[in-house]
Design an enzyme around this catalytic site. Structure first.
Site, PDB file in Angstrom:
ATOM      1  N   TYR A 277       0.846  -1.191   0.000  1.00 39.43           N
ATOM      2  CA  TYR A 277       0.000   0.000   0.000  1.00 39.43           C
ATOM      3  C   TYR A 277       0.881   1.241   0.000  1.00 39.43           C
ATOM      4  O   TYR A 277       2.056   1.187   0.362  1.00 39.43           O
ATOM      5  CB  TYR A 277      -0.983   0.018   1.185  1.00 39.43           C
ATOM      6  N   CYS A 278       0.308   2.343  -0.438  1.00 36.81           N
ATOM      7  CA  CYS A 278       1.022   3.620  -0.474  1.00 36.81           C
ATOM      8  C   CYS A 278       0.023   4.724  -0.163  1.00 36.81           C
ATOM      9  O   CYS A 278      -0.814   4.563   0.716  1.00 36.81           O
ATOM     10  CB  CYS A 278       1.720   3.819  -1.815  1.00 36.81           C
ATOM     11  N   LYS A 279       0.095   5.808  -0.868  1.00 36.80           N
ATOM     12  CA  LYS A 279      -0.814   6.930  -0.639  1.00 36.80           C
ATOM     13  C   LYS A 279      -2.053   6.820  -1.528  1.00 36.80           C
ATOM     14  O   LYS A 279      -3.168   6.966  -1.066  1.00 36.80           O
ATOM     15  CB  LYS A 279      -0.077   8.252  -0.896  1.00 36.80           C
TER      16      LYS A 279
ATOM     17  N   ASN B 174      -2.188   4.337  -4.407  1.00 38.01           N
ATOM     18  CA  ASN B 174      -2.095   3.064  -5.147  1.00 38.01           C
ATOM     19  C   ASN B 174      -1.131   3.104  -6.323  1.00 38.01           C
ATOM     20  O   ASN B 174      -0.786   2.060  -6.864  1.00 38.01           O
ATOM     21  CB  ASN B 174      -3.454   2.544  -5.623  1.00 38.01           C
TER      22      ASN B 174
ATOM     23  N   VAL C 133      -3.505   5.246   1.641  1.00 39.15           N
ATOM     24  CA  VAL C 133      -3.936   5.978   2.836  1.00 39.15           C
ATOM     25  C   VAL C 133      -4.821   7.181   2.502  1.00 39.15           C
ATOM     26  O   VAL C 133      -5.547   7.663   3.370  1.00 39.15           O
ATOM     27  CB  VAL C 133      -2.743   6.389   3.734  1.00 39.15           C
TER      28      VAL C 133
END
Length: 98
Positions: free
Chosen positions: A61-63, A65, A89
């Site tokens: 996961y990241c900010k 995708n 997120v």
């Protein structure tokens, strides 16, 4: 191969059954991350394959995708098959820890 998508809700509900990798920068990770996640920035993922168990289901996961998608493609090119992308997120209100 198509990467599987998993919702943020499912990430939090099942986080004990997955290896979770936060592919954001160290600074972003330090500001708050999913409990139990390790930090491997997406552009360093191939340098840290020794930290990723090929046999375990893994969530990236990241900010938003975008970086997760790049990391997923890199892992797939290295023979990883059990990869999921969790909501970023900015897309899900995770209970983040520092």
């Amino acid at each position: 191969m198509i990467t599987k998508i998993i919702s943020g809700k499912e990430v939090e509900k099942n986080k004990d059954y997955f290896d979770i990798i936060d592919v954001r920068t160290k600074e972003e990770y330090d500001m708050g991350h999913v409990k139990g996640a390790i930090n491997i920035p997406f552009d360093e993922i191939l340098d840290h394959l020794d930290k990723i168990n090929k046999d375990n289901p893994t969530i990236l996961y990241c900010k938003s995708n975008r970086r997760s998608e790049f990391a997923s493609l890199a892992l797939q090119s290295s023979g990883y098959t059990n990869i999921y992308i969790g909501d970023g997120v900015d897309l899900y209100d995770y209970d983040l820890v520092k």
